[in-house]
Design an enzyme around this catalytic site. Structure first.
Site, PDB file in Angstrom:
ATOM      1  N   ASP A  98       0.865  -1.176   0.000  1.00 50.77           N
ATOM      2  CA  ASP A  98       0.000   0.000   0.000  1.00 50.77           C
ATOM      3  C   ASP A  98       0.904   1.229   0.000  1.00 50.77           C
ATOM      4  O   ASP A  98       1.514   1.546   1.021  1.00 50.77           O
ATOM      5  CB  ASP A  98      -0.891  -0.010   1.243  1.00 50.77           C
ATOM      6  CG  ASP A  98      -1.906   1.117   1.197  1.00 50.77           C
ATOM      7  OD1 ASP A  98      -2.088   1.704   0.112  1.00 50.77           O
ATOM      8  OD2 ASP A  98      -2.507   1.411   2.241  1.00 50.77           O
ATOM      9  N   HIS A 111      -6.049   0.714  10.674  1.00 51.39           N
ATOM     10  CA  HIS A 111      -7.473   0.998  10.529  1.00 51.39           C
ATOM     11  C   HIS A 111      -8.328  -0.121  11.097  1.00 51.39           C
ATOM     12  O   HIS A 111      -7.904  -1.268  11.195  1.00 51.39           O
ATOM     13  CB  HIS A 111      -7.815   1.211   9.054  1.00 51.39           C
ATOM     14  CG  HIS A 111      -7.079   2.365   8.434  1.00 51.39           C
ATOM     15  ND1 HIS A 111      -7.106   2.625   7.095  1.00 51.39           N
ATOM     16  CD2 HIS A 111      -6.296   3.326   8.982  1.00 51.39           C
ATOM     17  CE1 HIS A 111      -6.368   3.699   6.828  1.00 51.39           C
ATOM     18  NE2 HIS A 111      -5.860   4.135   7.971  1.00 51.39           N
TER      19      HIS A 111
END
Lengths: 540, 68
Positions: free
Chosen positions: A127, A188
């Site tokens: 990512d 997250h």
């Protein structure tokens, strides 16, 4: 009234090759993915790289009811396109490629992987400039702990493999959220919620909770401000990187409430609340309470029973509370009263206790979360240092304080910065969390063996079971997967077979386990699943 | 490759080799305080040996690129 709901976590790890300090971080991240692929292949003879199916990714949909155009989006928001390890990506991350650019043990294996779907149902991918592990969907905070910690084992195995490979600089991986030089990366959480609930209720119900939540599960940080320039210690890794109350972005102008509306499920029925304000935790109890208390607060919001608290300045309050490890800092409510972070947490705890008395509790874990939450707040009010076995920021502070006392160190001393960083090293022999845990100083919810098993086995009670078992049983025929699909390529069928998995609670072991046991081949499996024409709808 | 997988576990075995500091079952307050101090000294000694060399350079070198 329950902590039980579909949830999951995402960890973006910090990555660094100390002997090759200018190495490009995107390339290093790809080494983690490819080294893990090699480990899985080596152990099981399976091909592990699986294309991500981007069909249902909608990163620019805003939960408040609109979409951002691609032209107006920050490039980092375009997460619906496959990352490619090309010159542009490498240039974005800066630095220079390491001497041996790409980790590939088998030249014929199809190039460099940027994405993997794991047999435990998780996604491991590059990512931007970090390796990210997105856990499989689970149904309880306890399981969220197990499959979150499994991610640490996955990246540990990958870095061990890189370290054993001649010609490659050893790579360190840190489960933290900042380099203390202006950059932050996320940990997250995702929670499944009913679509029918107006988003505004979520915003007002959650903001005071999130502002005070680091008190019970922050990971602690040496340094104040985004560059850590001001000396001192604070409760949260992430607090100083937040600038807005509500917004769609996750990499710039970070908001306390993120509005990304990408349900990864039947959109008419569900929303996925994407929480970006939390810290990555090493402590199992910290993860458990982070997910458990949040799930309870969401339950209150769904019933219209969240406490009605309005902060004067939420972003400033988040930072002010984080900056005071003595927990005495007060922040202003709109009604003019002043409260501490502990006060806010107690308001939510009392409301949750009342909420559960009123509606009853449907699960032992709910009572357990309530009891641990209450006990922890009591301890923190008496003496925060007594919560070191449960709370990352306290464990870290206690260690730092011991060094300060022994060696008379100022907060600006680089050794304290090193302790902060090394607390999050995922290697058991180097990571200071792990050293504390080995001495029995950290409360554990699972054994190392259980966590290692979760690195390869999916949770049984969500669609992650179906995804993971498809990868495990049919690694050659499964050519793509995502949260809400698995794609098969079968010689006997002209088209790719895309099995939608848009109901997170279908595709469980109970519903699909017998199919995996009975099918001797992918062909048989798909026939049993879909039938020659149409058949049982087990996975949809 | 199973051997290599087993190698990964070695780190964890090492972890288990460190014994916790034994504490007397019901220590008198002063004895308890001493045990705590000795435990802390022992812990810091261990961590001294685990910390990366040259803290300043190591921390300065840990530079990350943008994230979520």
């Amino acid at each position: 009234m329950s902590v039980i709901r579909v949830m999951g976590t995402e960890t973006e790890y910090g990555i660094h090759a100390p002997s090759d300090p200018l190495a490009n971080s995107t390339v290093l991240s790809s080494q983690i993915i490819n080294a893990y692929a090699a480990t899985v292949r080596g152990g099981k003879g399976n091909l592990a790289g699986t294309r991500w199916d981007y069909t249902d990714e909608e990163p620019l949909h805003d939960a408040r009811g609109w979409s951002v155009s691609r032209e107006n989006a920050d490039p980092s928001q375009l997460t619906d396109m496959p990352p490619v390890l090309d010159a542009e990506q490498i240039a974005l991350a800066g630095g220079r490629p390491p001497s041996n650019e790409f980790y590939s043990e088998e030249p014929g294996s199809g190039g460099v992987l940027m994405n993997m779907v794991l047999s435990n149902g998780a996604r491991l991918y590059v990512d931007h400039a970090h390796p990210e592990y997105s856990s499989p969907e689970v149904t309880s905070p306890r399981d969220a702990v197990l499959w979150d910690k499994a991610g640490d084992v996955v990246v540990l195995q990958a870095l061990r493999r890189i370290g054993r490979t001649p010609g490659f600089a050893p790579v360190n991986v840190y489960k933290n959220n900042t380099d203390n030089k202006s950059v932050s990366y996320g940990a997250h959480e995702n929670y499944l919620m009913p679509r029918s609930l107006p988003f505004g209720h979520i915003v007002t119900g959650l903001i005071p909770f999130f502002v005070s939540r680091p008190v019970i599960c922050g990971s602690g940080r040496v340094g104040l401000g985004t560059t850590g320039r001001h000396a001192g210690y604070q409760i949260s890794q992430r607090a100083d990187f937040f600038e807005a109350e509500v917004g769609l972005e996750t990499t710039i102008r970070r908001p306390i409430i993120n509005t990304r509306d990408e349900p990864h499920a039947v959109a008419e029925k569900y929303r996925r609340l994407h929480v970006i304000v939390g810290d990555a935790n090493l402590s199992e109890t910290s993860i458990y309470l982070r997910l458990g208390t949040t799930s309870l607060v969401l339950s209150m919001i769904e019933h219209g029973e969240a406490p009605r608290i309005e902060l004067q300045e939420p972003v400033q309050a988040l930072q002010a509370i984080s900056h005071d490890p003595t927990l005495q800092q007060k922040v202003a409510l709109k009604d003019g009263s002043m409260v501490t972070g502990l006060d806010l947490q107690e308001m939510y705890l009392e409301a949750a206790q009342q909420h559960c008395r009123k509606h009853g509790q449907d699960h032992g874990q709910t009572a357990d979360v309530l009891q641990r939450w209450a006990a922890l707040l009591d301890v923190l009010r008496r003496d925060p240092m007594d919560a070191a076995a449960q709370v990352d920021w306290v464990a870290k502070l206690k260690l730092l304080q011991a060094y300060r006392d022994r060696d008379s160190l100022e907060w600006s001393d680089p050794r304290l910065g090193l302790i902060d960083l090394q607390y999050a090293d995922v290697r058991p022999e180097k990571g200071l969390y792990h050293r504390l845990a080995a001495r029995g100083k950290m409360e554990r919810l699972f054994t190392d063996e259980q966590i290692a098993a979760a690195a390869s086995q999916p949770p049984p009670d969500t669609r992650a079971y179906f995804r993971g078992k498809c990868i495990e049983h049919f690694p050659v025929e499964v050519v793509g997967a995502s949260w809400d699909s698995v794609i098969f390529d079968l010689p006997s069928r002209r088209k790719l077979q895309r099995i939608p998995t848009r109901e997170p609670l279908r595709g469980t072991r109970e519903l699909t386990g017998p199919l995996f046991e009975q099918a001797a081949s992918a062909e048989e499996f798909i026939s049993a699943l879909l039938g020659p024409e149409s058949g049982p709808d087990v996975a949809r | 490759m199973a051997t290599q997988d087993r190698k990964n576990v070695e780190g964890r075995t090492t972890e288990e080799e460190y014994d916790d500091v034994p504490e007397s079952p019901e220590p008198a307050p002063e004895a308890g305080a001493r045990t705590e101090t000795e435990g802390t000294d022992d812990l810091l000694d261990e961590i001294d040996g685990v910390l990366e060399q040259n803290a300043e350079e190591f921390v300065r070198g840990f530079v990350q690129k943008g994230g979520q």
